[in-house]
Write a protein that holds these residues in place. Structure first.
Motif, PDB file in Angstrom:
ATOM      1  N   GLN A 131      -5.994  -5.573   7.819  1.00  0.00           N
ATOM      2  CA  GLN A 131      -4.920  -5.295   8.784  1.00  0.00           C
ATOM      3  C   GLN A 131      -3.628  -6.000   8.398  1.00  0.00           C
ATOM      4  O   GLN A 131      -2.536  -5.473   8.582  1.00  0.00           O
ATOM      5  CB  GLN A 131      -5.334  -5.728  10.191  1.00  0.00           C
ATOM      6  N   GLN A 133      -2.807  -6.659   5.321  1.00  0.00           N
ATOM      7  CA  GLN A 133      -2.277  -5.906   4.181  1.00  0.00           C
ATOM      8  C   GLN A 133      -1.606  -4.620   4.644  1.00  0.00           C
ATOM      9  O   GLN A 133      -0.572  -4.223   4.109  1.00  0.00           O
ATOM     10  CB  GLN A 133      -3.398  -5.587   3.197  1.00  0.00           C
ATOM     11  N   ALA A 134      -2.225  -3.982   5.637  1.00  0.00           N
ATOM     12  CA  ALA A 134      -1.625  -2.758   6.171  1.00  0.00           C
ATOM     13  C   ALA A 134      -0.233  -3.063   6.729  1.00  0.00           C
ATOM     14  O   ALA A 134       0.719  -2.319   6.495  1.00  0.00           O
ATOM     15  CB  ALA A 134      -2.521  -2.153   7.249  1.00  0.00           C
ATOM     16  N   ALA A 135      -0.125  -4.174   7.438  1.00  0.00           N
ATOM     17  CA  ALA A 135       1.168  -4.553   8.012  1.00  0.00           C
ATOM     18  C   ALA A 135       2.181  -4.852   6.905  1.00  0.00           C
ATOM     19  O   ALA A 135       3.328  -4.424   6.962  1.00  0.00           O
ATOM     20  CB  ALA A 135       0.999  -5.765   8.921  1.00  0.00           C
ATOM     21  N   GLU A 136       1.727  -5.566   5.892  1.00  0.00           N
ATOM     22  CA  GLU A 136       2.613  -5.853   4.761  1.00  0.00           C
ATOM     23  C   GLU A 136       3.055  -4.574   4.073  1.00  0.00           C
ATOM     24  O   GLU A 136       4.211  -4.434   3.678  1.00  0.00           O
ATOM     25  CB  GLU A 136       1.883  -6.717   3.722  1.00  0.00           C
ATOM     26  N   SER A 137       2.120  -3.644   3.926  1.00  0.00           N
ATOM     27  CA  SER A 137       2.475  -2.412   3.216  1.00  0.00           C
ATOM     28  C   SER A 137       3.464  -1.569   4.016  1.00  0.00           C
ATOM     29  O   SER A 137       4.148  -0.720   3.469  1.00  0.00           O
ATOM     30  CB  SER A 137       1.225  -1.605   2.861  1.00  0.00           C
TER      31      SER A 137
ATOM     32  N   ASN B  48       2.632  -0.719  -4.855  1.00  0.00           N
ATOM     33  CA  ASN B  48       3.470  -1.212  -3.756  1.00  0.00           C
ATOM     34  C   ASN B  48       3.379  -2.732  -3.624  1.00  0.00           C
ATOM     35  O   ASN B  48       3.662  -3.298  -2.580  1.00  0.00           O
ATOM     36  CB  ASN B  48       3.179  -0.484  -2.447  1.00  0.00           C
ATOM     37  N   ARG B  80       8.360  -1.129  -0.743  1.00  0.00           N
ATOM     38  CA  ARG B  80       7.423  -0.754   0.324  1.00  0.00           C
ATOM     39  C   ARG B  80       8.002   0.313   1.233  1.00  0.00           C
ATOM     40  O   ARG B  80       7.270   1.039   1.899  1.00  0.00           O
ATOM     41  CB  ARG B  80       7.026  -2.002   1.116  1.00  0.00           C
ATOM     42  N   PHE B  87      -5.761   2.754   3.330  1.00  0.00           N
ATOM     43  CA  PHE B  87      -6.823   1.932   2.745  1.00  0.00           C
ATOM     44  C   PHE B  87      -8.187   2.586   2.887  1.00  0.00           C
ATOM     45  O   PHE B  87      -8.391   3.471   3.708  1.00  0.00           O
ATOM     46  CB  PHE B  87      -6.849   0.561   3.432  1.00  0.00           C
ATOM     47  N   PHE B  93      -4.411  -1.175  13.424  1.00  0.00           N
ATOM     48  CA  PHE B  93      -4.241  -2.397  14.215  1.00  0.00           C
ATOM     49  C   PHE B  93      -5.095  -2.247  15.469  1.00  0.00           C
ATOM     50  O   PHE B  93      -4.807  -1.404  16.325  1.00  0.00           O
ATOM     51  CB  PHE B  93      -2.766  -2.601  14.571  1.00  0.00           C
TER      52      PHE B  93
END
Ligand SMILES: Nc1ncnc2c1ncn2[C@@H]1O[C@H](COP(=O)(O)OP(=O)(O)OP(=O)(O)O)[C@@H](O)[C@H]1O
Ligand SMILES: [Mg+2]
Lengths: 232, 244
Positions: A131, A133-137, B48, B80, B87, B93
């Protein structure tokens, strides 16, 4: 029984008033500062060392201090900590805190902070890496990732254990009696010494503690219910 | 166009990627395939900067970065904003509803107003027939739904390049089909996709080009047809191992 009822009518108002004037403020102020210490300590302890050598060395030193702090307060009794700060330090002419109030708040908040920092650290680490990493991406900065993704989830996870710390703290404030603060337990001792109704007085003070901790438990229940709306 | 030149990534005990030179043209769909542990994810995540290669250059459209040098936050953000990642694992979230998952990036990163972000998110949900999921939390979704929402969360950022790392490998075949249909539809549109996949029939149907990564090296990069009809021993071996 009638006797106990009469004592209750006679002394409960005073006990409640003292709770409002001493026990509750001691608890609230100490918990407030405790959470600040806890959050700072937890953030220091989970922080990754930066690339820059000097910054990394500095952070490493701060990490050691944080570890030492948590270790000390978790491995010594609260009553000993109170004695060290209120009687010990002035005796060695380190007159940091002449006031019993400041001593009590300092010790209670540092103690709570040490335990709560472990709770907060565990909650922060339990937020899944993917999560973050998802936010960073999405383009979030480290600070945004913490603010919008990690902390809201960590807060929810830490509510039950932190509520327990708060309840524990409220009961522990009875120890402030040993450094001359006339909170409700001390008050009940004084009254018992005068009227010899020892058992009744201690039962009354126990009831006052149970009253306030029960209110906290009920609050905890609703808070958990509210925040668990997204839980698995 | 995304282009990498001389890109290498070494772990202490493992060379993950060695001297990779590749171009991912805009408006194309590229499938990255290869054996497990060959470096596919590392390559995709390098695009990225979720993984940081040791050396090489990364070019996205006009922006060229020397990866051997420290990068500024601004440079990373620029990369980015052009790319978005989906993923393999569940990455929504968990504390936010589907709608909020879709608006979080646009509001917090792109500084869009709440109204604007919500109306485009709702538009996206409608477009992919997921309107009724808007107010659910991730735990109330099936795996396939979660992954489709994750794709929409990426699309909500209006990226030029959509990067996907085995987005269906954790799903049952039936749910996988749902997700692959969405991706197939996307491939026809203007989004450029780079997708790591183990589904060869999907790669064959959807990809314009195939990149075959073999033990940290590029074993093939070119038209899809050429890959599936290759006579090269390593490729035939790999394709043989992927079917039964
Ligand atoms: N953090 C790490 N430390 C050490 N080695 C790593 C690390 N991450 C990946 N590797 C190694 O690098 C190689 C490439 O990994 P990568 O995840 O890119 O493979 P992959 O092709 O995506 O595999 P899969 O198909 O199983 O997902 C693997 O051998 C892996 O073990
Ligand atoms: Mg992988």
């Amino acid at each position: 029984m009638i006797d106990f009822f009469n004592l209750a009518v006679q002394y409960l108002p005073e006990l409640f008033l003292t709770a409002l004037k001493y026990t509750l403020p001691l608890t609230a102020i100490s918990f407030f500062f405790g959470l600040i210490f806890a959050s700072l300590t937890a953030l220091v302890r989970v922080a990754k060392l930066p690339q820059n050598e000097w910054a990394a060395a500095l952070l490493q030193i701060v990490k050691w201090i944080a570890n030492a702090y948590v270790w000390f307060f978790r491995s010594t009794p609260l009553i000993v900590q109170l004695f060290i700060v209120f009687y010990g330090l002035p005796n060695a002419h380190i007159a940091l805190f002449q006031s019993a109030w400041v001593s009590a708040i300092t010790v209670f908040s540092l103690n709570t902070g040490a335990y709560a920092s472990e709770t907060i650290r565990a909650s922060i680490s339990s937020v899944p890496e993917v999560q973050k990493q998802a936010a960073e991406s999405l383009g979030m900065t480290r600070a945004q990732v913490y603010l919008y993704v990690v902390l809201p989830q960590a807060a929810r996870i830490s509510i039950p254990p932190l509520s327990n710390s708060l309840i524990g703290l409220l009961k522990d404030t009875s120890l402030a009696s040993v450094i001359t603060i006339v909170e409700i337990f001390y008050l009940s001792q004084q009254i018992a010494a005068a009227n010899y109704k020892v058992l009744s007085m201690y039962i009354l003070v126990a009831m006052v503690y149970a009253f306030f901790t029960s209110i906290l438990s009920i609050g905890q229940h609703y808070l958990e219910k509210y925040t668990s709306r997204f839980a698995q | 166009m995304i282009q990498v030149k001389n890109l290498s990534k070494h772990y202490p005990d493992k060379v993950a990627l060695e001297d990779i030179n590749l171009t991912f043209p805009a408006d194309h769909t590229t499938a990255i395939v290869g054996p497990s542990g060959s470096g596919k994810s590392t390559l995709l995540r390098s695009l990225n900067l979720l993984d940081r290669p040791d050396t090489g250059t990364l070019q996205i459209d006009q922006l060229i970065l020397d990866l051997a040098k420290p990068l500024t936050n601004g440079q990373i953000l620029q990369i980015r904003q052009k790319t978005a990642m989906v993923f393999q694992e569940k990455a929504l979230f968990t504390h936010l509803t589907v709608l909020k998952n879709l608006t979080e990036g646009p509001i917090k990163v792109q500084k869009k107003s709440k109204e604007e972000a919500e109306s485009s998110a709702k538009e996206l949900l409608k477009q992919f027939n997921m309107t009724e999921l808007a107010n659910r939390y991730p735990y109330q979704l099936s795996g396939g739904q979660q992954q489709r929402v994750a794709i929409l969360r990426a699309l909500a950022m209006s990226p030029k390049y959509l990067l996907l790392d085995e987005p269906t490998s954790a799903l049952d075949p039936e749910l996988e089909a749902q997700v692959l249909r969405v991706l197939k539809e996307l491939a026809k549109k203007e989004v450029s996709m780079v997708i790591v996949t183990h589904n060869m029939s999907f790669a064959e149907q959807v990809a314009d080009q195939v990149v075959f990564i073999d033990d940290g090296h590029v074993g093939y990069a070119g038209p899809t047809d050429g890959f599936f009809h290759s006579n090269e021993k390593r490729i035939k071996q790999f394709l043989g191992a992927m079917s039964f």
